[in-house]
Design an enzyme around this catalytic site. Structure first.
Site, short mmCIF file in Angstrom:
data_model
loop_
_atom_site.label_atom_id
_atom_site.label_comp_id
_atom_site.label_asym_id
_atom_site.label_seq_id
_atom_site.Cartn_x
_atom_site.Cartn_y
_atom_site.Cartn_z
N ARG A 85 0.84 -1.20 0.00
CA ARG A 85 0.00 0.00 0.00
C ARG A 85 0.87 1.25 0.00
O ARG A 85 1.80 1.38 0.77
CB ARG A 85 -0.91 0.03 1.22
CG ARG A 85 -1.68 1.35 1.24
CD ARG A 85 -2.93 1.32 1.98
NE ARG A 85 -3.58 2.64 1.89
CZ ARG A 85 -4.66 2.94 2.54
NH1 ARG A 85 -5.24 2.04 3.30
NH2 ARG A 85 -5.20 4.13 2.41
N ARG A 94 -6.05 2.77 -3.85
CA ARG A 94 -5.17 2.02 -2.95
C ARG A 94 -5.05 0.57 -3.38
O ARG A 94 -6.00 -0.01 -3.92
CB ARG A 94 -5.64 2.11 -1.52
CG ARG A 94 -7.03 1.55 -1.31
CD ARG A 94 -7.66 2.10 -0.07
NE ARG A 94 -8.14 3.44 -0.37
CZ ARG A 94 -9.19 3.99 0.19
NH1 ARG A 94 -9.85 3.35 1.10
NH2 ARG A 94 -9.59 5.17 -0.15
N ASP A 97 -6.73 -1.88 1.50
CA ASP A 97 -7.17 -1.14 2.68
C ASP A 97 -7.80 -2.16 3.62
O ASP A 97 -8.59 -3.01 3.17
CB ASP A 97 -8.19 -0.08 2.26
CG ASP A 97 -8.60 0.83 3.39
OD1 ASP A 97 -7.71 1.24 4.18
OD2 ASP A 97 -9.79 1.17 3.49
N ASP A 99 -9.91 -2.05 7.11
CA ASP A 99 -10.57 -1.25 8.13
C ASP A 99 -11.18 -2.15 9.19
O ASP A 99 -11.74 -3.20 8.87
CB ASP A 99 -11.70 -0.41 7.52
CG ASP A 99 -11.20 0.74 6.66
OD1 ASP A 99 -10.12 1.27 6.95
OD2 ASP A 99 -11.90 1.09 5.70
#
Length: 136
Positions: A85, A94, A97, A99
């Site tokens: 990344r 990106r 990712d 989260d």
């Protein structure tokens, strides 16, 4: 610390998106004290926030973990870095990712981590992935 059920959301819109998600899942399966118990379908979603970028592939993962929330965030950031990344603009393109959407019933808000995820109810890609996760 006892085990907690958490939900992660993966996203990729650069390079071999599906391969990036697969590599992220494999890396998360190797995190200490963590196992993946359920995965949503991989969904293609339109970008949100910054719109001039390719579509994303997204997937939600339900995990059981003995990691504390901040330790989980550190593992997520290490995994993103390991998978290449590059940090660009906020909400921009990106490679990967990761989260943390939910961590048990915990609510956290500090300078580094907010749980539940701040866009849990407003980001369409997150809502779609959570709905797919619940359907499985």
């Amino acid at each position: 610390m006892s085990d907690v059920t958490a939900v992660l959301c993966l996203g990729s819109n650069l390079g071999a998106r599906g391969r990036c998600l697969a590599r992220a899942r494999a890396a998360i399966a190797r995190w200490p004290k963590t196992r993946i118990v359920r995965a949503s379908k991989v969904l293609e979603t339109a970008p949100e926030g910054y719109l001039k970028q390719p579509a994303f592939l997204n997937q939600a993962l339900e995990v059981v973990t003995g990691l504390a929330p901040m330790a989980m965030l550190i593992w997520a950031k290490l995994t993103e870095n390991d998978l290449g990344r590059k940090h660009r603009r906020r909400w921009g393109p990106r490679e990967i990712d990761i989260d943390i959407l939910l961590y048990g019933n915990k609510r956290i808000q500090d300078g580094y981590l907010t749980i539940p995820h701040p866009q849990l109810r407003t980001r369409k890609s997150i809502r779609l992935c959570l709905a797919s996760l619940k359907a499985r």
